[in-house]
Write a protein that holds these residues in place. Sequence first.
Motif, PDB file in Angstrom:
ATOM      1  N   ASN A   1      -3.913  10.204   4.386  1.00  0.00           N
ATOM      2  CA  ASN A   1      -4.224  10.262   5.809  1.00  0.00           C
ATOM      3  C   ASN A   1      -4.089  11.706   6.277  1.00  0.00           C
ATOM      4  OD1 ASN A   1      -4.586   7.450   6.234  1.00  0.00           O
ATOM      5  ND2 ASN A   1      -2.375   7.171   6.218  1.00  0.00           N
ATOM      6  N   LEU A   2      -5.198  12.293   6.713  1.00  0.00           N
ATOM      7  CA  LEU A   2      -5.170  13.647   7.262  1.00  0.00           C
ATOM      8  C   LEU A   2      -4.832  13.567   8.743  1.00  0.00           C
ATOM      9  CD1 LEU A   2      -8.374  15.168   5.598  1.00  0.00           C
ATOM     10  CD2 LEU A   2      -6.022  15.115   4.723  1.00  0.00           C
ATOM     11  N   ILE A   3      -3.916  14.411   9.179  1.00  0.00           N
ATOM     12  CA  ILE A   3      -3.408  14.360  10.553  1.00  0.00           C
ATOM     13  C   ILE A   3      -3.573  15.733  11.202  1.00  0.00           C
ATOM     14  CG2 ILE A   3      -1.387  13.862  11.986  1.00  0.00           C
ATOM     15  CD1 ILE A   3      -0.271  12.296   9.527  1.00  0.00           C
ATOM     16  N   ARG A   4      -4.158  15.759  12.375  1.00  0.00           N
ATOM     17  CA  ARG A   4      -4.240  17.012  13.128  1.00  0.00           C
ATOM     18  C   ARG A   4      -2.843  17.394  13.594  1.00  0.00           C
ATOM     19  NH1 ARG A   4      -8.340  13.645  14.366  1.00  0.00           N
ATOM     20  NH2 ARG A   4     -10.496  14.428  14.339  1.00  0.00           N
ATOM     21  N   PHE A   5      -2.527  18.676  13.485  1.00  0.00           N
ATOM     22  CA  PHE A   5      -1.224  19.146  13.955  1.00  0.00           C
ATOM     23  C   PHE A   5      -1.214  19.183  15.473  1.00  0.00           C
ATOM     24  CE2 PHE A   5       1.458  22.933  15.114  1.00  0.00           C
ATOM     25  CZ  PHE A   5       2.677  22.282  14.942  1.00  0.00           C
TER      26      PHE A   5
ATOM     27  N   ARG B   1       0.832  -1.200   0.000  1.00  0.00           N
ATOM     28  CA  ARG B   1       0.000   0.000   0.000  1.00  0.00           C
ATOM     29  C   ARG B   1       0.871   1.257   0.000  1.00  0.00           C
ATOM     30  NH1 ARG B   1      -2.468  -1.059   4.462  1.00  0.00           N
ATOM     31  NH2 ARG B   1      -1.176   0.267   5.790  1.00  0.00           N
ATOM     32  N   ILE B   2       0.428   2.263  -0.754  1.00  0.00           N
ATOM     33  CA  ILE B   2       1.076   3.572  -0.730  1.00  0.00           C
ATOM     34  C   ILE B   2       0.079   4.582  -0.169  1.00  0.00           C
ATOM     35  CG2 ILE B   2       0.478   3.810  -3.185  1.00  0.00           C
ATOM     36  CD1 ILE B   2       3.306   5.690  -1.420  1.00  0.00           C
ATOM     37  N   SER B   3       0.516   5.356   0.796  1.00  0.00           N
ATOM     38  CA  SER B   3      -0.346   6.398   1.358  1.00  0.00           C
ATOM     39  C   SER B   3       0.450   7.693   1.465  1.00  0.00           C
ATOM     40  CB  SER B   3      -0.889   5.982   2.732  1.00  0.00           C
ATOM     41  OG  SER B   3       0.177   5.748   3.641  1.00  0.00           O
ATOM     42  N   PHE B   4      -0.279   8.779   1.611  1.00  0.00           N
ATOM     43  CA  PHE B   4       0.349  10.091   1.769  1.00  0.00           C
ATOM     44  C   PHE B   4      -0.107  10.695   3.090  1.00  0.00           C
ATOM     45  CE2 PHE B   4       0.628   9.276  -2.716  1.00  0.00           C
ATOM     46  CZ  PHE B   4       1.886   9.756  -3.044  1.00  0.00           C
ATOM     47  N   GLU B   5       0.871  11.117   3.892  1.00  0.00           N
ATOM     48  CA  GLU B   5       0.578  11.753   5.172  1.00  0.00           C
ATOM     49  C   GLU B   5       0.421  13.260   4.925  1.00  0.00           C
ATOM     50  OE1 GLU B   5       0.432   9.592   7.942  1.00  0.00           O
ATOM     51  OE2 GLU B   5       0.601   8.188   6.269  1.00  0.00           O
ATOM     52  N   TYR B   6      -0.645  13.827   5.487  1.00  0.00           N
ATOM     53  CA  TYR B   6      -0.950  15.227   5.236  1.00  0.00           C
ATOM     54  C   TYR B   6      -1.349  15.883   6.547  1.00  0.00           C
ATOM     55  CZ  TYR B   6      -2.602  19.169   2.312  1.00  0.00           C
ATOM     56  OH  TYR B   6      -2.768  20.385   1.690  1.00  0.00           O
ATOM     57  N   ILE B   7      -0.368  16.520   7.213  1.00  0.00           N
ATOM     58  CA  ILE B   7      -0.675  17.246   8.441  1.00  0.00           C
ATOM     59  C   ILE B   7      -1.426  18.514   8.066  1.00  0.00           C
ATOM     60  CG2 ILE B   7       0.257  18.417  10.475  1.00  0.00           C
ATOM     61  CD1 ILE B   7       2.666  16.586  10.330  1.00  0.00           C
ATOM     62  N   MET B   8      -2.555  18.741   8.731  1.00  0.00           N
ATOM     63  CA  MET B   8      -3.400  19.890   8.416  1.00  0.00           C
ATOM     64  C   MET B   8      -3.007  21.100   9.274  1.00  0.00           C
ATOM     65  SD  MET B   8      -5.727  18.976   6.078  1.00  0.00           S
ATOM     66  CE  MET B   8      -7.236  19.904   6.325  1.00  0.00           C
ATOM     67  N   PHE B   9      -2.783  22.235   8.596  1.00  0.00           N
ATOM     68  CA  PHE B   9      -2.445  23.484   9.264  1.00  0.00           C
ATOM     69  C   PHE B   9      -3.484  24.544   8.892  1.00  0.00           C
ATOM     70  CE2 PHE B   9       1.581  21.263   8.463  1.00  0.00           C
ATOM     71  CZ  PHE B   9       2.101  21.194   9.740  1.00  0.00           C
ATOM     72  N   ARG B  10      -4.068  25.142   9.890  1.00  0.00           N
ATOM     73  CA  ARG B  10      -5.142  26.104   9.662  1.00  0.00           C
ATOM     74  C   ARG B  10      -4.657  27.294   8.844  1.00  0.00           C
ATOM     75  NH1 ARG B  10      -8.181  27.870  14.889  1.00  0.00           N
ATOM     76  NH2 ARG B  10      -6.472  29.361  15.150  1.00  0.00           N
ATOM     77  N   GLY B  11      -5.369  27.525   7.728  1.00  0.00           N
ATOM     78  CA  GLY B  11      -5.062  28.664   6.878  1.00  0.00           C
ATOM     79  C   GLY B  11      -3.824  28.518   6.022  1.00  0.00           C
ATOM     80  N   ILE B  12      -3.194  27.350   6.062  1.00  0.00           N
ATOM     81  CA  ILE B  12      -1.939  27.141   5.325  1.00  0.00           C
ATOM     82  C   ILE B  12      -2.104  26.123   4.199  1.00  0.00           C
ATOM     83  CG2 ILE B  12       0.458  26.322   5.499  1.00  0.00           C
ATOM     84  CD1 ILE B  12       0.526  27.464   8.328  1.00  0.00           C
ATOM     85  N   ASN B  13      -2.739  24.984   4.503  1.00  0.00           N
ATOM     86  CA  ASN B  13      -2.853  23.926   3.484  1.00  0.00           C
ATOM     87  C   ASN B  13      -4.220  23.250   3.497  1.00  0.00           C
ATOM     88  OD1 ASN B  13      -2.711  22.476   5.865  1.00  0.00           O
ATOM     89  ND2 ASN B  13      -1.146  21.031   5.133  1.00  0.00           N
ATOM     90  N   ASP B  14      -5.256  24.001   3.902  1.00  0.00           N
ATOM     91  CA  ASP B  14      -6.571  23.384   4.116  1.00  0.00           C
ATOM     92  C   ASP B  14      -7.674  23.961   3.236  1.00  0.00           C
ATOM     93  OD1 ASP B  14      -6.643  25.881   5.276  1.00  0.00           O
ATOM     94  OD2 ASP B  14      -7.436  25.214   7.222  1.00  0.00           O
TER      95      ASP B  14
ATOM     96  N   THR C   1      -9.289   7.979  -1.731  1.00  0.00           N
ATOM     97  CA  THR C   1      -9.690   7.509  -0.408  1.00  0.00           C
ATOM     98  C   THR C   1      -8.936   8.298   0.651  1.00  0.00           C
ATOM     99  OG1 THR C   1     -10.103   5.285  -1.256  1.00  0.00           O
ATOM    100  CG2 THR C   1      -9.801   5.506   1.128  1.00  0.00           C
ATOM    101  N   THR C   2      -9.674   8.961   1.530  1.00  0.00           N
ATOM    102  CA  THR C   2      -9.063   9.865   2.511  1.00  0.00           C
ATOM    103  C   THR C   2      -9.651   9.602   3.890  1.00  0.00           C
ATOM    104  OG1 THR C   2      -8.825  11.540   0.771  1.00  0.00           O
ATOM    105  CG2 THR C   2      -8.563  12.274   3.051  1.00  0.00           C
ATOM    106  N   THR C   3      -8.784   9.529   4.877  1.00  0.00           N
ATOM    107  CA  THR C   3      -9.221   9.300   6.253  1.00  0.00           C
ATOM    108  C   THR C   3      -8.622  10.360   7.161  1.00  0.00           C
ATOM    109  OG1 THR C   3      -7.359   7.809   6.667  1.00  0.00           O
ATOM    110  CG2 THR C   3      -9.403   6.792   5.928  1.00  0.00           C
ATOM    111  N   ILE C   4      -9.261  10.575   8.306  1.00  0.00           N
ATOM    112  CA  ILE C   4      -8.732  11.461   9.332  1.00  0.00           C
ATOM    113  C   ILE C   4      -8.163  10.587  10.426  1.00  0.00           C
ATOM    114  CG2 ILE C   4      -9.249  13.253  11.030  1.00  0.00           C
ATOM    115  CD1 ILE C   4     -11.618  14.081   9.235  1.00  0.00           C
TER     116      ILE C   4
END
Length: 354
Positions: free
Chosen positions: A282-286, A249-262, A315-318
């Motif tokens: 995979n969306l990740i809370r900072f 499986r290949i996945s991408f980690e994506y840390i979410m930053f308010r007002g920067i990449n959301d 396919t995207t998960t939090i």
Amino acid sequence: MEKEWLFGKTLGELAEVAASFGMPRFTATQIAAWIYRKGALSIDEMTNISLKNRRALEERYQVGRIPSAAVQQSADGTKKYLFPTLRDRFVESAYIPDGQRATLCVSSQSGCRMGCRFCMTARQGFAHNLTAGEILNQIRSIPESAQLTNVVYMGMGEPLDNADNVLRSLEILTADWGYAWSPTRITLSTVGVIPAMRTFLEKTKVHLAVSLHNPFAAERLEMMPVQNRYPIEEVVKELKKWDFSHQRRISFEYIMFRGINDSDRHVAALVRLLAGLKCRINLIRFHAIPDAPMQSPDETTLVRFRDALTRRGITTTIRASRGEDIQAACGLLSTREREKREAGSGQRPTGNAK
């Protein structure tokens, strides 16, 4: 002088050790069985090896292994273990129980040279690579070792900046003569070190997670200096050459930053970037770190971002947040321990590397 570890050596390396003493080649298989399957902590326990050969081994080698120096436990059951390294530094491992699943997040380096702006480990600067034995020690030396179902190379350091030792540890984890784990139980995370990533994909069947965090080159560069050397467009281009349609499986980690990449434009750019690649995000809370101005967006924004990507075919998960009360994000515990020791010795702390 500290004796060299046998723990962390591959079967081929153990064969070289045996040959250097004139021992039969099968001695390497015996040593591997003792240190990996039977959990021997001393050479003297290896009773199917002659006493003469055990004494010869003991002159130059020890089994190895280091116990953790400290542990913090979260209200949600997450634990953070602090391990000393062989060079008098510290690394962290995070144990994350979740129903029938128990995951250990392991470190591969003391410090890190990637310089990501949002990472506490990056502030330490780079100290040294962990050996294969030091990486595996984190897995084998926690009380929950036997309960582990998954391991992720997602702790301190960039695994593919220490590719040789990481690949050795993966060989030991998955080989029949080692721990015989299925590669599908293991995930390696990388910022996208392309040459080493290519070798990793060739030599293993372990899952891959890529730290993406922003699909726009200039914006990603602001967050991740590695974008200069290994642009995310080139990383994705390389990944599109590989087959991820089967077990890997290949996945991408994506840390979410308010007002920067959301924003919606980030959704659209992600869809363009990853078009044609079978993957998930995979969306990740900072998790906030000291003196960092970034913040995580609210839950509504996270859900909106996830749903927008899912509607566009990705396919995207939090990812659930775990261990926030013990600051389970890597780097904080080891930084504090190092600063405490430096303060006690009168040295000036050096943990704020830019």
